[in-house]
Design a protein around this motif. Structure first.
Motif, PDB file in Angstrom:
ATOM      1  N   VAL A 211      10.831  56.509  37.837  1.00 28.60           N
ATOM      2  CA  VAL A 211       9.440  56.745  38.220  1.00 28.60           C
ATOM      3  C   VAL A 211       9.328  58.092  38.934  1.00 28.60           C
ATOM      4  CG1 VAL A 211       7.501  55.894  39.602  1.00 28.60           C
ATOM      5  CG2 VAL A 211       8.989  54.279  38.400  1.00 28.60           C
ATOM      6  N   ILE A 212      10.358  58.437  39.709  1.00 30.65           N
ATOM      7  CA  ILE A 212      10.410  59.732  40.388  1.00 30.65           C
ATOM      8  C   ILE A 212      11.782  60.350  40.162  1.00 30.65           C
ATOM      9  CG2 ILE A 212       8.796  58.985  42.185  1.00 30.65           C
ATOM     10  CD1 ILE A 212      11.214  58.803  44.098  1.00 30.65           C
ATOM     11  N   THR A 213      11.847  61.659  40.330  1.00 31.73           N
ATOM     12  CA  THR A 213      13.116  62.379  40.377  1.00 31.73           C
ATOM     13  C   THR A 213      13.205  62.974  41.765  1.00 31.73           C
ATOM     14  OG1 THR A 213      12.956  62.938  38.024  1.00 31.73           O
ATOM     15  CG2 THR A 213      14.527  64.196  39.343  1.00 31.73           C
ATOM     16  N   ILE A 214      14.273  62.653  42.492  1.00 30.82           N
ATOM     17  CA  ILE A 214      14.344  63.022  43.898  1.00 30.82           C
ATOM     18  C   ILE A 214      15.576  63.863  44.202  1.00 30.82           C
ATOM     19  CG2 ILE A 214      15.509  60.841  44.478  1.00 30.82           C
ATOM     20  CD1 ILE A 214      13.996  60.919  47.179  1.00 30.82           C
ATOM     21  N   ARG A 215      15.366  64.879  45.034  1.00 31.25           N
ATOM     22  CA  ARG A 215      16.464  65.726  45.500  1.00 31.25           C
ATOM     23  C   ARG A 215      16.289  65.990  46.993  1.00 31.25           C
ATOM     24  NH1 ARG A 215      18.059  70.296  40.907  1.00 31.25           N
ATOM     25  NH2 ARG A 215      18.451  68.787  39.236  1.00 31.25           N
ATOM     26  N   MET A 216      17.418  66.182  47.667  1.00 26.28           N
ATOM     27  CA  MET A 216      17.418  66.418  49.108  1.00 26.28           C
ATOM     28  C   MET A 216      17.805  67.859  49.412  1.00 26.28           C
ATOM     29  SD  MET A 216      19.812  64.571  52.013  1.00 26.28           S
ATOM     30  CE  MET A 216      21.314  65.391  51.421  1.00 26.28           C
ATOM     31  N   VAL A 217      17.104  68.450  50.382  1.00 29.59           N
ATOM     32  CA  VAL A 217      17.472  69.768  50.884  1.00 29.59           C
ATOM     33  C   VAL A 217      18.364  69.535  52.102  1.00 29.59           C
ATOM     34  CG1 VAL A 217      16.667  71.976  51.789  1.00 29.59           C
ATOM     35  CG2 VAL A 217      15.266  70.724  50.129  1.00 29.59           C
ATOM     36  N   PRO A 218      19.680  69.674  51.957  1.00 27.39           N
ATOM     37  CA  PRO A 218      20.597  69.363  53.068  1.00 27.39           C
ATOM     38  C   PRO A 218      20.518  70.387  54.185  1.00 27.39           C
ATOM     39  CG  PRO A 218      21.805  70.315  51.248  1.00 27.39           C
ATOM     40  CD  PRO A 218      20.402  70.124  50.746  1.00 27.39           C
ATOM     41  N   PHE A 219      20.939  69.961  55.369  1.00 29.49           N
ATOM     42  CA  PHE A 219      20.952  70.868  56.509  1.00 29.49           C
ATOM     43  C   PHE A 219      21.841  72.080  56.234  1.00 29.49           C
ATOM     44  CE2 PHE A 219      20.132  66.999  59.411  1.00 29.49           C
ATOM     45  CZ  PHE A 219      18.761  67.154  59.269  1.00 29.49           C
ATOM     46  N   THR A 220      22.836  71.895  55.396  1.00 26.29           N
ATOM     47  CA  THR A 220      23.780  72.979  55.111  1.00 26.29           C
ATOM     48  C   THR A 220      23.189  74.063  54.228  1.00 26.29           C
ATOM     49  OG1 THR A 220      24.658  71.656  53.280  1.00 26.29           O
ATOM     50  CG2 THR A 220      25.813  71.514  55.389  1.00 26.29           C
ATOM     51  N   LEU A 221      22.053  73.774  53.603  1.00 20.61           N
ATOM     52  CA  LEU A 221      21.402  74.768  52.746  1.00 20.61           C
ATOM     53  C   LEU A 221      20.520  75.649  53.619  1.00 20.61           C
ATOM     54  CD1 LEU A 221      20.839  75.933  49.960  1.00 20.61           C
ATOM     55  CD2 LEU A 221      19.033  74.224  49.672  1.00 20.61           C
ATOM     56  N   ASP A 222      20.903  76.883  53.768  1.00 21.45           N
ATOM     57  CA  ASP A 222      20.182  77.811  54.647  1.00 21.45           C
ATOM     58  C   ASP A 222      18.993  78.408  53.911  1.00 21.45           C
ATOM     59  OD1 ASP A 222      19.441  79.414  56.734  1.00 21.45           O
ATOM     60  OD2 ASP A 222      20.957  80.953  56.359  1.00 21.45           O
ATOM     61  N   ALA A 223      18.007  77.552  53.651  1.00 18.59           N
ATOM     62  CA  ALA A 223      16.814  78.021  52.935  1.00 18.59           C
ATOM     63  C   ALA A 223      15.675  77.050  53.210  1.00 18.59           C
ATOM     64  CB  ALA A 223      17.087  78.101  51.438  1.00 18.59           C
ATOM     65  N   ALA A 224      14.496  77.597  53.379  1.00 19.24           N
ATOM     66  CA  ALA A 224      13.312  76.776  53.596  1.00 19.24           C
ATOM     67  C   ALA A 224      12.371  76.950  52.421  1.00 19.24           C
ATOM     68  CB  ALA A 224      12.620  77.169  54.891  1.00 19.24           C
ATOM     69  N   VAL A 225      11.752  75.868  52.006  1.00 19.17           N
ATOM     70  CA  VAL A 225      10.810  75.957  50.899  1.00 19.17           C
ATOM     71  C   VAL A 225       9.549  76.674  51.352  1.00 19.17           C
ATOM     72  CG1 VAL A 225       9.445  74.645  49.246  1.00 19.17           C
ATOM     73  CG2 VAL A 225      11.725  73.854  49.879  1.00 19.17           C
ATOM     74  N   THR A 226       9.076  76.310  52.535  1.00 21.17           N
ATOM     75  CA  THR A 226       7.839  76.872  53.050  1.00 21.17           C
ATOM     76  C   THR A 226       7.764  76.641  54.551  1.00 21.17           C
ATOM     77  OG1 THR A 226       5.422  76.678  52.995  1.00 21.17           O
ATOM     78  CG2 THR A 226       6.659  74.708  52.489  1.00 21.17           C
ATOM     79  N   ASN A 227       6.903  77.377  55.217  1.00 25.82           N
ATOM     80  CA  ASN A 227       6.679  77.156  56.634  1.00 25.82           C
ATOM     81  C   ASN A 227       5.816  75.928  56.890  1.00 25.82           C
ATOM     82  OD1 ASN A 227       8.136  79.431  57.432  1.00 25.82           O
ATOM     83  ND2 ASN A 227       6.360  80.765  57.195  1.00 25.82           N
ATOM     84  N   ASN A 228       5.154  75.434  55.840  1.00 28.32           N
ATOM     85  CA  ASN A 228       4.316  74.255  55.982  1.00 28.32           C
ATOM     86  C   ASN A 228       5.165  72.994  56.007  1.00 28.32           C
ATOM     87  OD1 ASN A 228       1.513  75.436  55.666  1.00 28.32           O
ATOM     88  ND2 ASN A 228       2.523  76.222  53.848  1.00 28.32           N
ATOM     89  N   ALA A 229       4.685  71.993  56.730  1.00 30.33           N
ATOM     90  CA  ALA A 229       5.437  70.748  56.852  1.00 30.33           C
ATOM     91  C   ALA A 229       5.575  70.040  55.519  1.00 30.33           C
ATOM     92  CB  ALA A 229       4.758  69.829  57.866  1.00 30.33           C
TER      93      ALA A 229
END
Length: 294
Positions: A211-229
């Motif tokens: 129903v969904i495809t899900i992925r996690m942004v781990p703490f070890t990944l030094d990258a932010a998708v956006t400044n928005n929550a």
């Protein structure tokens, strides 16, 4: 539902045509309001999609905006009729929900009913349509100082109705949902260990059922998708729309440059994030830890 019969796409087509024609004629919204003898707020709400324009109002407006092609006029008038007829039938337009949901939230719900694809990103909590009832209640309780009891209850009810509609469409293959969550979302025990464990099991099952495809942004990944929550990027038959939420505020943005930047950023981090298998393994580990605390 054929695309031409869609109230969402129909209204969007009308208001974009109005805005583009006004800008092409080098007219301000105030000039249009004065010529049509409308309030400025009416013009703004029509162009923003907050209200639908009636066919009787649309015809003279198109004349003023120098749209004279008979086929174009006929199509826009037909769209205006569809948009107004279907809008009155929608549950989220009824008084009890209009009074307790923001304009942006109601637009989001409408677009969710039409989207072919949805990209959802969050750094604080599980996105609304994926929340279990108990998780939604626990989350909404945190806003007891800002929202009335009636507002909280209506928003919880709206999330359940959104959930039923969106996940029903996803199960039927009508919409693809890509969910990207910061690792903090999968660690923050909103509602306590039992409630949060059930929420993680729900995510696990939705992924297992495709129903969904899900992925996690781990703490070890030094990258932010956006400044928005958090944000939701929805792909419609005619472009993309962006819903952004920050705390108690939210907004709908349809600017092509803005939606394009969010799409590019999401896709880039999606490729760098933990894949589905690693994400589900992390969720399973979190569930086991929470079970030991119960």
């Amino acid at each position: 539902m054929p695309e031409g019969d869609s109230p969402t796409v129909a209204r969007r087509r009308v208001r974009l045509a109005i805005r583009e024609a006004r800008e092409h004629a080098d007219l301000t919204q105030l000039q249009v309001a004065e010529e049509m003898e409308w309030s400025l707020s009416k013009v703004i709400r029509i162009e923003n999609g907050d209200v639908s324009i009636s066919p009787n109002d649309l015809r003279p407006l198109l004349t003023f905006l120098r749209i004279r092609d008979k086929e174009t006029i006929a199509n826009l008038v037909a769209d205006a009729r569809i948009a107004r007829k279907r809008q009155r039938q929608a549950w989220y337009q009824t008084p009890e929900f209009r009074e307790n949901l923001t304009d942006a939230t109601r637009k989001l719900i409408e677009y969710e009913n039409e989207a072919a694809q949805m990209r959802s990103y969050s750094v604080y909590f599980v996105p609304g349509p994926l929340q279990t009832p108990q998780y939604a209640v626990a989350l909404m309780t945190r806003y007891e100082d800002e929202l009335t009891e009636d507002q909280r209850q209506r928003r919880i009810a709206a999330r359940q109705l959104r959930r039923d509609a969106l996940l029903g469409r996803a199960s039927a293959g009508e919409v693809r949902i890509l969910v990207m969550l910061d690792e903090s979302v999968l660690r923050r025990t909103i509602g306590g260990p039992a409630v949060f464990a059930d929420q993680l099991r729900e995510l696990r099952q939705l992924a297992a059922d495709n129903v969904i495809t899900i992925r996690m942004v781990p703490f070890t990944l030094d990258a932010a998708v956006t400044n928005n929550a958090m944000f939701d990027l929805l792909t419609l038959g005619e472009g993309e729309v962006l819903y952004r939420e920050t705390g108690l505020g939210d907004e709908m943005n349809e600017d092509r440059e803005t939606t394009g930047k969010h799409r590019a950023r999401f896709d880039k981090i999606w490729d760098e994030a933990a894949d589905e298998a690693a994400t589900l393994a992390f969720i399973d580990d979190q569930i086991r830890k929470l079970e030991k605390l119960q």
